[in-house]
Design a protein around this motif. Structure first.
Motif, PDB file in Angstrom:
ATOM      1  N   ALA A   1     -24.432 -72.615  -1.148  1.00  0.00           N
ATOM      2  CA  ALA A   1     -24.951 -71.275  -0.896  1.00  0.00           C
ATOM      3  C   ALA A   1     -25.609 -71.203   0.476  1.00  0.00           C
ATOM      4  N   ASP A   2     -26.325 -72.275   0.868  1.00  0.00           N
ATOM      5  CA  ASP A   2     -26.971 -72.271   2.189  1.00  0.00           C
ATOM      6  C   ASP A   2     -25.927 -72.255   3.304  1.00  0.00           C
ATOM      7  N   ARG A   3     -24.850 -73.034   3.171  1.00  0.00           N
ATOM      8  CA  ARG A   3     -23.811 -73.073   4.201  1.00  0.00           C
ATOM      9  C   ARG A   3     -23.113 -71.732   4.301  1.00  0.00           C
ATOM     10  N   TYR A   4     -22.785 -71.108   3.194  1.00  0.00           N
ATOM     11  CA  TYR A   4     -22.112 -69.819   3.218  1.00  0.00           C
ATOM     12  C   TYR A   4     -22.990 -68.755   3.856  1.00  0.00           C
ATOM     13  N   ARG A   5     -24.301 -68.880   3.676  1.00  0.00           N
ATOM     14  CA  ARG A   5     -25.194 -67.898   4.283  1.00  0.00           C
ATOM     15  C   ARG A   5     -25.143 -68.020   5.816  1.00  0.00           C
ATOM     16  N   GLN A   6     -24.990 -69.246   6.331  1.00  0.00           N
ATOM     17  CA  GLN A   6     -24.886 -69.440   7.777  1.00  0.00           C
ATOM     18  C   GLN A   6     -23.524 -68.973   8.302  1.00  0.00           C
ATOM     19  N   LEU A   7     -22.469 -69.246   7.559  1.00  0.00           N
ATOM     20  CA  LEU A   7     -21.126 -68.894   8.001  1.00  0.00           C
ATOM     21  C   LEU A   7     -20.895 -67.385   7.960  1.00  0.00           C
ATOM     22  N   VAL A   8     -21.516 -66.708   7.014  1.00  0.00           N
ATOM     23  CA  VAL A   8     -21.280 -65.274   6.940  1.00  0.00           C
ATOM     24  C   VAL A   8     -21.865 -64.557   8.156  1.00  0.00           C
ATOM     25  N   ALA A   9     -22.870 -65.219   8.798  1.00  0.00           N
ATOM     26  CA  ALA A   9     -23.457 -64.596   9.990  1.00  0.00           C
ATOM     27  C   ALA A   9     -22.480 -64.594  11.170  1.00  0.00           C
ATOM     28  N   ILE A  10     -21.547 -65.566  11.188  1.00  0.00           N
ATOM     29  CA  ILE A  10     -20.570 -65.627  12.291  1.00  0.00           C
ATOM     30  C   ILE A  10     -19.176 -65.250  11.773  1.00  0.00           C
ATOM     31  N   ASN A  11     -19.130 -64.589  10.622  1.00  0.00           N
ATOM     32  CA  ASN A  11     -17.885 -64.153  10.004  1.00  0.00           C
ATOM     33  C   ASN A  11     -16.967 -65.324   9.663  1.00  0.00           C
ATOM     34  N   GLY A  12     -17.619 -66.520   9.339  1.00  0.00           N
ATOM     35  CA  GLY A  12     -16.824 -67.682   8.950  1.00  0.00           C
ATOM     36  C   GLY A  12     -16.304 -67.562   7.537  1.00  0.00           C
ATOM     37  N   VAL A  13     -17.050 -66.870   6.690  1.00  0.00           N
ATOM     38  CA  VAL A  13     -16.627 -66.586   5.306  1.00  0.00           C
ATOM     39  C   VAL A  13     -16.955 -65.135   5.031  1.00  0.00           C
ATOM     40  N   SER A  14     -16.349 -64.659   4.003  1.00  0.00           N
ATOM     41  CA  SER A  14     -16.612 -63.256   3.655  1.00  0.00           C
ATOM     42  C   SER A  14     -17.979 -63.130   2.975  1.00  0.00           C
ATOM     43  N   LYS A  15     -18.469 -61.908   3.001  1.00  0.00           N
ATOM     44  CA  LYS A  15     -19.753 -61.627   2.342  1.00  0.00           C
ATOM     45  C   LYS A  15     -19.643 -61.859   0.835  1.00  0.00           C
TER      46      LYS A  15
ATOM     47  N   ALA B   1     -23.757 -68.722  -8.012  1.00  0.00           N
ATOM     48  CA  ALA B   1     -23.511 -70.026  -8.630  1.00  0.00           C
ATOM     49  C   ALA B   1     -24.765 -70.896  -8.587  1.00  0.00           C
ATOM     50  N   ALA B   2     -25.498 -70.825  -7.455  1.00  0.00           N
ATOM     51  CA  ALA B   2     -26.743 -71.603  -7.358  1.00  0.00           C
ATOM     52  C   ALA B   2     -27.768 -71.108  -8.378  1.00  0.00           C
ATOM     53  N   ALA B   3     -27.882 -69.761  -8.528  1.00  0.00           N
ATOM     54  CA  ALA B   3     -28.822 -69.208  -9.505  1.00  0.00           C
ATOM     55  C   ALA B   3     -28.427 -69.582 -10.929  1.00  0.00           C
ATOM     56  N   GLN B   4     -27.118 -69.569 -11.189  1.00  0.00           N
ATOM     57  CA  GLN B   4     -26.642 -69.938 -12.521  1.00  0.00           C
ATOM     58  C   GLN B   4     -26.939 -71.403 -12.814  1.00  0.00           C
ATOM     59  N   ALA B   5     -26.818 -72.250 -11.802  1.00  0.00           N
ATOM     60  CA  ALA B   5     -27.117 -73.671 -11.991  1.00  0.00           C
ATOM     61  C   ALA B   5     -28.595 -73.866 -12.344  1.00  0.00           C
ATOM     62  N   ARG B   6     -29.473 -73.093 -11.675  1.00  0.00           N
ATOM     63  CA  ARG B   6     -30.910 -73.206 -11.997  1.00  0.00           C
ATOM     64  C   ARG B   6     -31.190 -72.719 -13.433  1.00  0.00           C
ATOM     65  N   ALA B   7     -30.514 -71.650 -13.846  1.00  0.00           N
ATOM     66  CA  ALA B   7     -30.697 -71.144 -15.212  1.00  0.00           C
ATOM     67  C   ALA B   7     -30.182 -72.148 -16.240  1.00  0.00           C
ATOM     68  N   THR B   8     -29.103 -72.832 -15.891  1.00  0.00           N
ATOM     69  CA  THR B   8     -28.558 -73.836 -16.813  1.00  0.00           C
ATOM     70  C   THR B   8     -29.556 -74.969 -17.033  1.00  0.00           C
ATOM     71  N   VAL B   9     -30.289 -75.309 -15.975  1.00  0.00           N
ATOM     72  CA  VAL B   9     -31.308 -76.360 -16.109  1.00  0.00           C
ATOM     73  C   VAL B   9     -32.393 -75.920 -17.091  1.00  0.00           C
ATOM     74  N   VAL B  10     -32.807 -74.663 -16.982  1.00  0.00           N
ATOM     75  CA  VAL B  10     -33.825 -74.157 -17.918  1.00  0.00           C
ATOM     76  C   VAL B  10     -33.306 -74.210 -19.357  1.00  0.00           C
ATOM     77  N   THR B  11     -32.027 -73.797 -19.531  1.00  0.00           N
ATOM     78  CA  THR B  11     -31.437 -73.828 -20.870  1.00  0.00           C
ATOM     79  C   THR B  11     -31.376 -75.245 -21.414  1.00  0.00           C
ATOM     80  N   GLN B  12     -30.977 -76.189 -20.576  1.00  0.00           N
ATOM     81  CA  GLN B  12     -30.858 -77.571 -21.037  1.00  0.00           C
ATOM     82  C   GLN B  12     -32.224 -78.188 -21.318  1.00  0.00           C
ATOM     83  N   ARG B  13     -33.237 -77.754 -20.584  1.00  0.00           N
ATOM     84  CA  ARG B  13     -34.588 -78.238 -20.895  1.00  0.00           C
ATOM     85  C   ARG B  13     -35.027 -77.744 -22.282  1.00  0.00           C
TER      86      ARG B  13
END
Length: 376
Positions: free
Chosen positions: A119-133, A142-154
Protein backbone atom coordinates in the motif's frame (compact mmCIF):
# COMPACT_ATOMS: atom_id res chain seq x y z
CA UNK A 1 -104.17 -55.02 121.92
CA UNK A 2 -104.13 -52.02 119.61
CA UNK A 3 -105.37 -52.43 116.12
CA UNK A 4 -102.93 -52.11 113.27
CA UNK A 5 -104.24 -48.72 112.07
CA UNK A 6 -104.06 -47.36 115.58
CA UNK A 7 -100.52 -48.58 116.03
CA UNK A 8 -99.45 -46.93 112.78
CA UNK A 9 -100.96 -43.65 113.87
CA UNK A 10 -99.19 -43.90 117.24
CA UNK A 11 -95.79 -44.49 115.57
CA UNK A 12 -96.29 -41.62 113.11
CA UNK A 13 -97.22 -39.33 115.95
CA UNK A 14 -94.09 -40.24 117.86
CA UNK A 15 -91.92 -39.55 114.83
CA UNK A 16 -93.58 -36.17 114.29
CA UNK A 17 -92.99 -35.21 117.90
CA UNK A 18 -89.31 -36.23 117.59
CA UNK A 19 -88.92 -34.21 114.41
CA UNK A 20 -90.44 -31.14 115.96
CA UNK A 21 -87.93 -31.29 118.72
CA UNK A 22 -84.81 -31.28 116.33
CA UNK A 23 -83.40 -27.82 115.28
CA UNK A 24 -83.27 -27.06 111.51
CA UNK A 25 -79.83 -27.36 109.75
CA UNK A 26 -77.83 -24.11 109.42
CA UNK A 27 -77.75 -22.42 105.95
CA UNK A 28 -74.82 -23.22 103.62
CA UNK A 29 -72.11 -20.53 103.73
CA UNK A 30 -71.27 -18.67 100.46
CA UNK A 31 -68.56 -20.40 98.43
CA UNK A 32 -65.05 -19.01 98.63
CA UNK A 33 -63.33 -17.93 95.44
CA UNK A 34 -59.89 -16.59 94.58
CA UNK A 35 -59.46 -13.57 92.34
CA UNK A 36 -56.77 -11.48 90.69
CA UNK A 37 -56.99 -7.77 89.99
CA UNK A 38 -56.33 -7.03 86.34
CA UNK A 39 -53.91 -4.29 85.31
CA UNK A 40 -52.26 -3.10 82.12
CA UNK A 41 -48.58 -3.55 81.40
CA UNK A 42 -46.24 -3.61 78.38
CA UNK A 43 -46.59 -6.95 76.62
CA UNK A 44 -44.22 -8.32 73.99
CA UNK A 45 -46.25 -9.80 71.14
CA UNK A 46 -44.90 -12.99 69.61
CA UNK A 47 -46.29 -15.31 66.97
CA UNK A 48 -45.25 -18.78 65.87
CA UNK A 49 -45.16 -19.26 62.12
CA UNK A 50 -44.01 -22.00 59.73
CA UNK A 51 -40.68 -21.51 58.00
CA UNK A 52 -38.23 -23.22 55.71
CA UNK A 53 -34.43 -23.10 55.78
CA UNK A 54 -32.49 -22.12 52.68
CA UNK A 55 -28.78 -21.60 52.09
CA UNK A 56 -27.34 -18.11 52.21
CA UNK A 57 -25.76 -18.82 48.83
CA UNK A 58 -26.41 -21.75 46.52
CA UNK A 59 -24.79 -22.46 43.18
CA UNK A 60 -25.15 -25.31 40.70
CA UNK A 61 -21.93 -26.54 39.12
CA UNK A 62 -22.41 -26.76 35.34
CA UNK A 63 -20.08 -27.28 32.37
CA UNK A 64 -19.43 -24.42 29.94
CA UNK A 65 -18.16 -26.64 27.13
CA UNK A 66 -18.79 -30.11 25.70
CA UNK A 67 -16.55 -33.02 26.55
CA UNK A 68 -15.89 -36.16 28.56
CA UNK A 69 -15.16 -35.96 32.30
CA UNK A 70 -11.64 -37.20 32.91
CA UNK A 71 -11.43 -36.79 36.70
CA UNK A 72 -13.30 -35.59 39.78
CA UNK A 73 -11.13 -33.58 42.17
CA UNK A 74 -13.24 -33.20 45.34
CA UNK A 75 -14.72 -35.25 48.16
CA UNK A 76 -18.51 -35.28 48.30
CA UNK A 77 -19.85 -33.43 51.33
CA UNK A 78 -16.64 -31.48 51.90
CA UNK A 79 -16.13 -27.72 51.99
CA UNK A 80 -14.71 -26.35 48.74
CA UNK A 81 -13.23 -22.93 48.09
CA UNK A 82 -14.21 -20.55 45.31
CA UNK A 83 -11.98 -21.23 42.28
CA UNK A 84 -11.08 -24.77 43.36
CA UNK A 85 -10.98 -27.30 40.51
CA UNK A 86 -13.87 -29.77 40.86
CA UNK A 87 -13.87 -31.66 37.55
CA UNK A 88 -11.45 -32.02 34.63
CA UNK A 89 -12.73 -32.42 31.07
CA UNK A 90 -10.56 -34.14 28.45
CA UNK A 91 -8.61 -31.16 27.05
CA UNK A 92 -6.74 -32.59 24.01
CA UNK A 93 -9.23 -31.19 21.44
CA UNK A 94 -9.12 -27.78 23.06
CA UNK A 95 -5.33 -27.69 23.19
CA UNK A 96 -5.29 -28.46 19.47
CA UNK A 97 -7.83 -25.69 18.84
CA UNK A 98 -5.60 -23.28 20.79
CA UNK A 99 -2.56 -24.16 18.66
CA UNK A 100 -4.59 -23.65 15.49
CA UNK A 101 -5.72 -20.24 16.67
CA UNK A 102 -2.14 -19.26 17.54
CA UNK A 103 -0.96 -20.25 14.05
CA UNK A 104 -3.75 -18.35 12.33
CA UNK A 105 -2.96 -15.24 14.37
CA UNK A 106 0.73 -15.47 13.47
CA UNK A 107 -0.19 -15.83 9.78
CA UNK A 108 -2.47 -12.80 9.96
CA UNK A 109 0.17 -10.70 11.69
CA UNK A 110 2.74 -11.67 9.01
CA UNK A 111 0.30 -10.67 6.27
CA UNK A 112 0.00 -7.17 7.72
CA UNK A 113 3.58 -6.23 6.81
CA UNK A 114 3.40 -7.31 3.16
CA UNK A 115 0.03 -5.63 2.54
CA UNK A 116 1.10 -2.44 4.28
CA UNK A 117 4.37 -2.24 2.31
CA UNK A 118 2.46 -2.73 -0.96
CA UNK A 119 0.00 0.00 0.00
CA UNK A 120 2.87 2.40 0.78
CA UNK A 121 4.56 1.73 -2.59
CA UNK A 122 1.33 2.18 -4.54
CA UNK A 123 0.74 5.48 -2.78
CA UNK A 124 4.14 6.71 -4.06
CA UNK A 125 3.61 5.37 -7.59
CA UNK A 126 0.17 6.88 -7.97
CA UNK A 127 1.75 10.31 -7.48
CA UNK A 128 3.82 9.82 -10.67
CA UNK A 129 1.05 7.91 -12.48
CA UNK A 130 3.00 4.64 -12.06
CA UNK A 131 -0.18 2.81 -11.04
CA UNK A 132 -3.79 3.68 -11.25
CA UNK A 133 -5.66 5.29 -8.40
CA UNK A 134 -7.87 2.20 -8.22
CA UNK A 135 -4.85 -0.07 -7.66
CA UNK A 136 -3.63 2.21 -4.87
CA UNK A 137 -7.07 2.15 -3.21
CA UNK A 138 -7.19 -1.63 -3.49
CA UNK A 139 -3.77 -1.90 -1.80
CA UNK A 140 -4.93 0.33 1.07
CA UNK A 141 -8.06 -1.79 1.48
CA UNK A 142 -6.00 -5.01 1.55
CA UNK A 143 -3.76 -3.55 4.28
CA UNK A 144 -6.83 -2.55 6.34
CA UNK A 145 -8.35 -5.99 5.85
CA UNK A 146 -5.12 -7.61 7.03
CA UNK A 147 -5.22 -5.53 10.23
CA UNK A 148 -8.87 -6.52 10.81
CA UNK A 149 -7.98 -10.17 10.29
CA UNK A 150 -5.41 -9.87 13.08
CA UNK A 151 -8.09 -8.55 15.43
CA UNK A 152 -10.39 -11.43 14.46
CA UNK A 153 -7.67 -14.01 15.00
CA UNK A 154 -6.81 -12.53 18.38
CA UNK A 155 -10.46 -13.00 19.35
CA UNK A 156 -10.36 -16.59 18.10
CA UNK A 157 -7.21 -17.20 20.12
CA UNK A 158 -8.88 -15.75 23.22
CA UNK A 159 -11.92 -17.98 22.67
CA UNK A 160 -9.70 -21.04 22.31
CA UNK A 161 -7.89 -20.11 25.53
CA UNK A 162 -11.17 -19.61 27.40
CA UNK A 163 -12.49 -22.97 26.19
CA UNK A 164 -9.26 -24.63 27.31
CA UNK A 165 -9.65 -23.03 30.73
CA UNK A 166 -13.23 -24.32 30.88
CA UNK A 167 -11.87 -27.88 30.77
CA UNK A 168 -11.21 -27.26 34.46
CA UNK A 169 -14.64 -26.86 36.09
CA UNK A 170 -14.13 -24.70 39.19
CA UNK A 171 -16.22 -23.93 42.26
CA UNK A 172 -18.12 -20.66 41.75
CA UNK A 173 -18.53 -20.03 45.50
CA UNK A 174 -17.13 -21.25 48.80
CA UNK A 175 -19.37 -23.73 50.58
CA UNK A 176 -20.26 -27.34 51.22
CA UNK A 177 -20.63 -29.41 48.08
CA UNK A 178 -23.19 -32.18 47.80
CA UNK A 179 -23.11 -35.45 45.93
CA UNK A 180 -21.72 -35.64 42.43
CA UNK A 181 -24.23 -36.47 39.72
CA UNK A 182 -21.57 -37.38 37.12
CA UNK A 183 -18.70 -39.84 37.15
CA UNK A 184 -15.43 -39.92 35.19
CA UNK A 185 -16.15 -41.00 31.64
CA UNK A 186 -19.49 -39.25 31.53
CA UNK A 187 -20.30 -36.88 28.67
CA UNK A 188 -21.24 -33.32 29.58
CA UNK A 189 -22.60 -30.53 27.40
CA UNK A 190 -22.73 -26.77 27.62
CA UNK A 191 -26.14 -25.60 28.82
CA UNK A 192 -27.29 -29.03 29.97
CA UNK A 193 -30.30 -29.13 32.29
CA UNK A 194 -28.76 -31.28 35.02
CA UNK A 195 -26.14 -29.79 37.32
CA UNK A 196 -23.00 -31.80 38.07
CA UNK A 197 -23.20 -30.90 41.79
CA UNK A 198 -24.53 -28.16 44.07
CA UNK A 199 -22.55 -25.96 46.46
CA UNK A 200 -24.28 -24.27 49.39
CA UNK A 201 -22.92 -21.75 51.85
CA UNK A 202 -24.27 -22.84 55.24
CA UNK A 203 -22.27 -20.94 57.85
CA UNK A 204 -25.26 -18.62 57.89
CA UNK A 205 -28.70 -19.52 56.53
CA UNK A 206 -31.98 -17.90 55.60
CA UNK A 207 -35.28 -18.93 57.14
CA UNK A 208 -38.24 -17.92 54.96
CA UNK A 209 -41.27 -17.52 57.24
CA UNK A 210 -44.85 -17.57 55.96
CA UNK A 211 -47.32 -15.10 57.52
CA UNK A 212 -50.93 -14.42 56.63
CA UNK A 213 -51.32 -11.10 54.81
CA UNK A 214 -54.35 -10.24 56.97
CA UNK A 215 -52.33 -10.74 60.17
CA UNK A 216 -49.58 -8.52 58.79
CA UNK A 217 -52.09 -5.79 57.90
CA UNK A 218 -53.68 -5.98 61.37
CA UNK A 219 -50.27 -5.62 62.99
CA UNK A 220 -49.40 -2.60 60.86
CA UNK A 221 -52.76 -1.02 61.67
CA UNK A 222 -52.09 -1.53 65.39
CA UNK A 223 -48.68 0.09 64.99
CA UNK A 224 -50.18 3.02 63.11
CA UNK A 225 -52.77 3.49 65.86
CA UNK A 226 -50.11 3.51 68.55
CA UNK A 227 -51.38 0.39 70.36
CA UNK A 228 -48.29 -1.55 69.34
CA UNK A 229 -44.73 -0.29 68.96
CA UNK A 230 -41.87 -1.90 67.13
CA UNK A 231 -39.51 -4.03 69.24
CA UNK A 232 -36.18 -2.48 70.21
CA UNK A 233 -33.51 -3.05 67.55
CA UNK A 234 -31.22 -4.95 69.92
CA UNK A 235 -33.89 -7.47 70.93
CA UNK A 236 -33.80 -11.10 69.78
CA UNK A 237 -36.45 -11.07 67.10
CA UNK A 238 -36.70 -14.66 65.94
CA UNK A 239 -36.31 -18.03 67.63
CA UNK A 240 -36.60 -21.43 65.99
CA UNK A 241 -38.30 -24.65 67.01
CA UNK A 242 -36.86 -27.65 65.19
CA UNK A 243 -39.02 -30.49 63.79
CA UNK A 244 -38.22 -32.67 66.85
CA UNK A 245 -39.62 -29.97 69.17
CA UNK A 246 -36.22 -28.79 70.43
CA UNK A 247 -35.40 -25.10 70.49
CA UNK A 248 -32.53 -24.00 68.26
CA UNK A 249 -29.97 -22.45 70.64
CA UNK A 250 -29.00 -19.46 68.46
CA UNK A 251 -31.27 -16.50 67.76
CA UNK A 252 -31.89 -14.92 64.37
CA UNK A 253 -32.66 -11.48 63.06
CA UNK A 254 -35.66 -10.58 60.93
CA UNK A 255 -34.41 -8.88 57.77
CA UNK A 256 -37.43 -7.90 55.67
CA UNK A 257 -40.93 -8.76 54.52
CA UNK A 258 -41.57 -9.55 50.87
CA UNK A 259 -43.24 -6.84 48.78
CA UNK A 260 -45.79 -9.16 47.17
CA UNK A 261 -48.53 -11.47 48.41
CA UNK A 262 -48.71 -15.03 47.11
CA UNK A 263 -51.95 -15.13 45.10
CA UNK A 264 -52.53 -18.83 45.85
CA UNK A 265 -51.99 -18.77 49.63
CA UNK A 266 -52.68 -15.13 50.57
CA UNK A 267 -49.43 -15.06 52.53
CA UNK A 268 -46.26 -12.99 52.56
CA UNK A 269 -42.72 -14.19 53.16
CA UNK A 270 -40.64 -12.84 56.02
CA UNK A 271 -36.92 -13.56 55.75
CA UNK A 272 -34.67 -14.02 58.77
CA UNK A 273 -30.98 -14.91 58.99
CA UNK A 274 -29.54 -17.40 61.48
CA UNK A 275 -25.97 -18.35 62.31
CA UNK A 276 -25.34 -22.02 61.57
CA UNK A 277 -21.81 -22.81 62.75
CA UNK A 278 -22.41 -26.52 63.26
CA UNK A 279 -24.51 -27.09 60.15
CA UNK A 280 -27.58 -28.16 62.16
CA UNK A 281 -29.92 -26.14 59.93
CA UNK A 282 -30.02 -27.95 56.60
CA UNK A 283 -31.47 -26.33 53.47
CA UNK A 284 -35.04 -27.47 52.92
CA UNK A 285 -35.67 -28.15 56.65
CA UNK A 286 -39.13 -27.11 57.88
CA UNK A 287 -39.14 -25.29 61.23
CA UNK A 288 -41.40 -23.17 63.44
CA UNK A 289 -40.27 -19.59 63.97
CA UNK A 290 -41.22 -17.47 66.97
CA UNK A 291 -41.21 -13.88 65.76
CA UNK A 292 -41.30 -10.83 68.04
CA UNK A 293 -43.78 -8.56 66.29
CA UNK A 294 -43.89 -5.60 68.67
CA UNK A 295 -44.78 -4.36 72.14
CA UNK A 296 -48.36 -3.59 73.22
CA UNK A 297 -47.84 -0.77 75.70
CA UNK A 298 -51.22 -1.13 77.44
CA UNK A 299 -51.67 -4.88 77.32
CA UNK A 300 -54.26 -6.45 79.60
CA UNK A 301 -53.30 -9.98 80.66
CA UNK A 302 -55.83 -12.40 82.14
CA UNK A 303 -54.87 -15.82 83.55
CA UNK A 304 -56.10 -18.63 81.33
CA UNK A 305 -57.60 -20.31 84.39
CA UNK A 306 -60.17 -17.50 84.57
CA UNK A 307 -61.33 -17.73 80.94
CA UNK A 308 -63.63 -20.47 79.64
CA UNK A 309 -66.03 -20.90 76.73
CA UNK A 310 -69.80 -21.13 76.63
CA UNK A 311 -71.93 -23.41 74.45
CA UNK A 312 -71.67 -20.91 71.56
CA UNK A 313 -67.90 -21.03 71.67
CA UNK A 314 -67.56 -17.50 73.08
CA UNK A 315 -64.83 -16.77 75.60
CA UNK A 316 -66.33 -15.91 79.00
CA UNK A 317 -65.00 -14.77 82.36
CA UNK A 318 -66.53 -14.45 85.83
CA UNK A 319 -65.76 -11.28 87.78
CA UNK A 320 -66.70 -9.96 91.20
CA UNK A 321 -69.25 -7.18 91.19
CA UNK A 322 -70.46 -4.97 94.05
CA UNK A 323 -71.14 -6.96 97.22
CA UNK A 324 -69.05 -9.87 95.91
CA UNK A 325 -71.82 -10.91 93.54
CA UNK A 326 -70.59 -12.90 90.53
CA UNK A 327 -71.08 -11.40 87.06
CA UNK A 328 -70.29 -12.94 83.69
CA UNK A 329 -68.48 -11.14 80.85
CA UNK A 330 -68.09 -12.05 77.18
CA UNK A 331 -64.46 -11.35 76.35
CA UNK A 332 -62.24 -11.26 73.29
CA UNK A 333 -58.69 -12.55 73.42
CA UNK A 334 -55.79 -11.94 71.07
CA UNK A 335 -53.03 -14.44 71.80
CA UNK A 336 -51.54 -16.43 74.64
CA UNK A 337 -48.52 -15.11 76.52
CA UNK A 338 -47.31 -17.95 78.69
CA UNK A 339 -50.27 -18.99 80.88
CA UNK A 340 -52.22 -15.79 80.22
CA UNK A 341 -54.43 -14.35 77.49
CA UNK A 342 -54.14 -10.87 76.04
CA UNK A 343 -57.67 -9.51 76.44
CA UNK A 344 -58.81 -6.91 73.92
CA UNK A 345 -62.47 -6.53 74.96
CA UNK A 346 -64.85 -7.45 77.79
CA UNK A 347 -62.51 -6.76 80.72
CA UNK A 348 -60.83 -3.62 81.97
CA UNK A 349 -58.09 -2.68 84.42
CA UNK A 350 -59.24 -3.03 88.04
CA UNK A 351 -61.68 -5.89 87.37
CA UNK A 352 -61.48 -8.72 89.91
CA UNK A 353 -61.27 -11.85 87.78
CA UNK A 354 -62.19 -15.13 89.51
CA UNK A 355 -59.55 -17.80 88.93
CA UNK A 356 -60.18 -20.22 91.86
CA UNK A 357 -63.39 -21.93 93.00
CA UNK A 358 -65.12 -21.80 89.63
CA UNK A 359 -66.73 -25.26 89.95
CA UNK A 360 -70.56 -24.95 89.88
CA UNK A 361 -70.24 -21.16 90.11
CA UNK A 362 -72.63 -19.06 88.04
CA UNK A 363 -73.69 -15.43 87.54
CA UNK A 364 -75.63 -13.88 90.45
CA UNK A 365 -74.05 -16.02 93.16
CA UNK A 366 -72.77 -14.27 96.28
CA UNK A 367 -69.34 -15.45 97.35
CA UNK A 368 -66.58 -14.93 99.84
CA UNK A 369 -63.58 -13.54 97.96
CA UNK A 370 -59.89 -13.67 98.68
CA UNK A 371 -56.83 -12.83 96.57
CA UNK A 372 -55.63 -15.85 94.66
CA UNK A 373 -52.25 -17.37 95.43
CA UNK A 374 -49.38 -16.19 93.27
CA UNK A 375 -49.17 -18.17 90.01
CA UNK A 376 -52.91 -18.79 89.81
Amino acid sequence: MKSLPGAALWVAGCLALAACGKPPPPPMPPPTVGFVVLKTEPVTLTTELPGRVSALESSDVRPQINGVIRRRDFVEGSVVQAGQVLYEIEDAPYRAALLTAQGQLAQAEANIRSTQLQADRYRQLVAINGVSKQDADNADAAAAQARATVVTQRGALKTAQVNLDFTRIRAPITGRIGRSLITPGGLVESGQANALATIQQMGQVYVDITQSASDLLNLRAAMSGGDVTKPPPDSAQVQLVLPNGAAYPLEGVLKFADVTVDSTTGAVILRATFPNPNGALLPGLYVRARVIEGVRQQGLLAPQAGVSHNERGEATALVLGPGNVVAQRIVKTDQAIGDKWIVTDGLKPGDRLIVDGLLNLGPGAKVNARPAAAGS
